[in-house]
Design a protein around this motif. Structure first.
Motif, PDB file in Angstrom:
ATOM      1  N   LYS A 141      -1.192 -10.373   3.780  1.00 40.53           N
ATOM      2  CA  LYS A 141      -0.024  -9.731   4.374  1.00 40.53           C
ATOM      3  C   LYS A 141      -0.007  -8.322   3.786  1.00 40.53           C
ATOM      4  CE  LYS A 141       5.033  -9.862   4.507  1.00 40.53           C
ATOM      5  NZ  LYS A 141       5.126  -9.457   5.921  1.00 40.53           N
ATOM      6  N   VAL A 142       0.195  -7.316   4.625  1.00 34.83           N
ATOM      7  CA  VAL A 142       0.104  -5.934   4.166  1.00 34.83           C
ATOM      8  C   VAL A 142       1.360  -5.162   4.587  1.00 34.83           C
ATOM      9  CG1 VAL A 142      -1.180  -3.758   4.316  1.00 34.83           C
ATOM     10  CG2 VAL A 142      -2.418  -5.933   4.279  1.00 34.83           C
TER      11      VAL A 142
ATOM     12  N   GLY B 132      -0.521  -6.624  12.744  1.00 25.78           N
ATOM     13  CA  GLY B 132       0.419  -7.330  11.881  1.00 25.78           C
ATOM     14  C   GLY B 132       0.750  -6.648  10.582  1.00 25.78           C
ATOM     15  N   ILE B 133       0.501  -5.348  10.478  1.00 23.87           N
ATOM     16  CA  ILE B 133       0.807  -4.603   9.260  1.00 23.87           C
ATOM     17  C   ILE B 133       2.199  -3.993   9.380  1.00 23.87           C
ATOM     18  CG2 ILE B 133       0.155  -2.592   7.864  1.00 23.87           C
ATOM     19  CD1 ILE B 133      -2.754  -3.138   8.698  1.00 23.87           C
ATOM     20  N   ASP B 134       3.022  -4.220   8.358  1.00 25.37           N
ATOM     21  CA  ASP B 134       4.357  -3.625   8.329  1.00 25.37           C
ATOM     22  C   ASP B 134       4.248  -2.192   7.817  1.00 25.37           C
ATOM     23  OD1 ASP B 134       5.571  -6.009   9.173  1.00 25.37           O
ATOM     24  OD2 ASP B 134       5.690  -6.762   7.120  1.00 25.37           O
ATOM     25  N   ILE B 135       4.904  -1.262   8.475  1.00 25.08           N
ATOM     26  CA  ILE B 135       4.783   0.161   8.139  1.00 25.08           C
ATOM     27  C   ILE B 135       6.168   0.749   7.925  1.00 25.08           C
ATOM     28  CG2 ILE B 135       3.902   2.406   8.865  1.00 25.08           C
ATOM     29  CD1 ILE B 135       1.979   0.844  10.752  1.00 25.08           C
TER      30      ILE B 135
ATOM     31  N   VAL C  88       0.855  -1.187   0.000  1.00 22.29           N
ATOM     32  CA  VAL C  88       0.000   0.000   0.000  1.00 22.29           C
ATOM     33  C   VAL C  88       0.887   1.232   0.000  1.00 22.29           C
ATOM     34  CG1 VAL C  88      -1.785   1.287   1.222  1.00 22.29           C
ATOM     35  CG2 VAL C  88      -1.828  -1.219   1.224  1.00 22.29           C
ATOM     36  N   VAL C  89       0.726   2.060  -1.011  1.00 21.44           N
ATOM     37  CA  VAL C  89       1.507   3.283  -1.135  1.00 21.44           C
ATOM     38  C   VAL C  89       0.637   4.452  -0.688  1.00 21.44           C
ATOM     39  CG1 VAL C  89       2.886   4.741  -2.663  1.00 21.44           C
ATOM     40  CG2 VAL C  89       2.720   2.272  -3.094  1.00 21.44           C
ATOM     41  N   GLY C  90       0.967   5.054   0.449  1.00 25.43           N
ATOM     42  CA  GLY C  90       0.196   6.172   0.968  1.00 25.43           C
ATOM     43  C   GLY C  90      -0.387   5.872   2.333  1.00 25.43           C
ATOM     44  N   GLY C  91      -0.223   6.828   3.257  1.00 23.98           N
ATOM     45  CA  GLY C  91      -0.705   6.641   4.627  1.00 23.98           C
ATOM     46  C   GLY C  91      -1.805   7.593   5.002  1.00 23.98           C
TER      47      GLY C  91
END
Length: 593
Positions: free
Chosen positions: A316-317, A346-349, A296-299
């Motif tokens: 998986k994100v 469980g989201i990688d940031i 995912v590109v963008g927060g």
């Protein structure tokens, strides 16, 4: 007779159209179907199905003309073409054949020739773009007796009910249900296993969209506003040419014209990104499979909401954002609460990260080169979702022929009354640079409506509430702490954790907090933020108090139903406040009070 009724002033602007599961019209084969005994029963069902498939249907009957008209009307209600003919089947064939010849003749007519033969149709109001604000404008003005036409390229009601707000919240709720399955033991419920059927999740969303489309078209029929499916552009000030799906054109002249063409997802010029065919929110809401690994590109709003939802479905994100915080315009405590929430799920940031290159194809395999703090790393995933902002839909509208000017960012330039630089042309919603929320586009309509009916309403000074539909939700109205401090505004801060809310405890949903800014020298509420279960609903109560101008003590001392989430406002405003941006003597006075 034609099933389409002029008194209702509605048309789908062409033949052989059908509505897909997104509420979007598509071209289908121009076939003619003659269905005998079609006034009811099996014949009626076959006629309706053929109409939905894109055929032009001649509904043939022997005695039940009223039933045949109902079937024909049902076909046109769903975007098809139908005529009603009597028992003479050969006559039906003649009528259908005549229509086929006429359509062929229309196709052979160039748009230029069509324009030469057509005088502009006169309307009190022409609306270019069928979003929520403009849709309500059409219904309202038409209900007041005005002749109104809405030109929309794809969606009945625009993006919100079809590809954005409502469909995304539908999908997000399905993801919440999935999270309840995983948490079921916390509620005393055990089960062996469960499976997520993304095709079923999508179909639930599609059913909702179809129902909304039916409701919208019913409102068009009831109000008398005309909905025209087609692509519109200005030929001259207040004259719009509409290219219909069959290639023919219409010219519409409005005493006033509203432009409401909205925005579209921005795609940055990153090497390989366009070639990877990334998902935007539109395609993400149409997935019928769970992405194995979603990048995912963008927060911002879309990135955060979709990341949590897809993670809950089982993906998986990995999130990548160029800023140092998710939802970076919010207060630091809010940003950290969101980051912690997603990390716990469980989201990688990756923050302070920029994408340098993309390779592969979304849905198969994607590789992304990311630079973070001067170090390059490679991320690999099955899908990539881009959610990095919006661009205005102003290209190709012929605005240069009207005197309508644009801002440096490409939005339509308007004043506080939403008037453009061209007389009689107004702009509302996102294309006018308004905050990108459906409720603001509705208020934009109110501004234009007031100014066209003798009032004097403006956009300046209005409240802009918003809600991020994560689980739990984030909602805010008025000033944040960051904004108050930047402006040098003195305030008292009330803040309590959600675990003080008794209703939240009964729901086992105690994550988050609520906080309010109150003016230092009065009891006026300046701003409110809630990160917790039901935050959007809690916010509405505070917003109404702010609109009414009542002191915070009114909420503190109110008798509110127990146990409800809103009741938690009593605990909030009964807590000890901390003072900010005030001199020490004033701080001491507030503490003593």
């Amino acid at each position: 007779m034609r099933a389409r009724r002029n008194s209702q002033r509605w048309t789908f602007g062409g033949t052989g159209s059908r509505i897909n599961n997104n509420g979007e019209y598509e071209q289908t084969a121009n076939k003619v179907a003659i269905v005998t005994g079609a006034s009811k029963g099996i014949g009626g069902g076959i006629a309706t199905a053929l109409g939905a498939a894109g055929a032009r249907v001649a509904v043939n009957y022997s005695s039940d003309r009223e039933g045949a008209e109902r079937v024909a009307q049902a076909i046109t209600d769903n975007g098809g073409e139908a005529i009603v003919v009597g028992a003479n089947v050969s006559k039906a064939a003649d009528v259908a054949s005549e229509r086929k010849i006429r359509m062929k003749s229309m196709k052979n007519t160039s748009p230029a020739q069509a324009r030469q033969k057509t005088q502009p149709e006169e309307f009190d109001l022409v609306i270019l773009g069928g979003g929520t604000g403009s849709t309500i404008a059409a219904w309202t003005f038409a209900g007041e007796g005005k002749q109104v036409a809405v030109v929309e390229r794809k969606y009945i009601g625009g993006s919100c009910p079809n590809i954005a707000c409502l469909p995304s919240k539908n999908i997000i709720h399905s993801a919440k249900v999935a999270s309840y399955f995983r948490r079921s033991k916390e509620f005393g419920i055990t089960h062996e296993r469960f499976a997520i059927d993304m095709a079923g999740v999508r179909e639930r969303k599609r059913r909702m969209v179809r129902g909304l489309n039916d409701m919208y078209m019913e409102n068009y029929r009831n109000t008398g506003a005309e909905f025209i499916l087609g692509t519109g552009r200005f030929l001259a000030p207040r004259i719009v040419e509409v290219t219909l799906p069959d290639g023919t054109t219409r010219q519409l002249r409005g005493a006033n014209v509203i432009v409401s063409t909205g925005t579209r997802a921005a795609l940055e010029t990153i090497p390989g990104l366009a070639e990877a065919q990334p998902l935007t929110h539109i395609e993400a809401l149409e997935l019928d499979e769970i992405p194995e690994h979603l990048l995912v590109v963008g927060g911002g709003y879309v990135g955060v909401e979709m990341s949590q939802a897809m993670r809950r479905f089982g993906s998986k994100v990995t999130m990548v954002d160029r800023n140092g915080r998710l939802m970076s315009k919010e207060d630091p405590d809010v940003c950290e609460a969101l980051r912690s929430l997603l990390a716990d799920e469980g989201i990688d940031i990756l923050l302070n990260a920029r994408i340098k290159q993309v390779s592969g194809k979304c849905g198969d395999s994607v590789s992304v080169i990311v630079e973070q703090n001067g170090i390059e790393k490679v991320l690999k995933g099955s899908h990539i979702l881009v959610a990095t902002g919006r661009n205005p839909n102003t290209e190709g509208l012929g605005l240069e022929l009207t005197g309508v000017e644009l801002t440096e960012r490409g939005y339509i330039k308007v004043n506080e009354r939403l008037q453009t630089t061209a007389p009689g042309v107004w702009a509302i919603g996102e294309v006018a640079g308004s905050p990108q929320f459906t409720h603001i586009s509705i208020d934009d309509f109110r501004v234009v409506h007031a100014n066209l009916t003798g009032g004097n309403r403006v956009t300046t000074g209005r409240q802009v509430p918003y809600c991020l539909f994560t689980d739990p939700e984030l909602a805010r109205i008025g000033l944040s702490e960051t904004e108050a401090e930047a402006q040098g505004i003195t305030y008292r801060l009330f803040k309590v954790p959600m675990e003080t809310n008794l209703r939240a405890r009964t729901l086992l949903e105690t994550r988050g907090f609520v906080k309010a800014l109150v003016e230092a020298d009065s009891d006026r509420i300046l701003g409110f933020t809630a990160f917790g279960v039901g935050a959007g609903e809690i916010l509405a109560t505070v917003q109404i108090a702010m609109i009414a101008g009542v002191p915070y003590t009114v909420l503190r001392d109110a008798v509110l139903t127990h146990p409800t989430l809103v009741e938690g406002l009593i605990s909030l405003f009964s807590s000890a406040a901390s003072a900010h941006n005030v001199v020490e003597t004033r701080r001491a006075q507030i503490s003593a009070a």
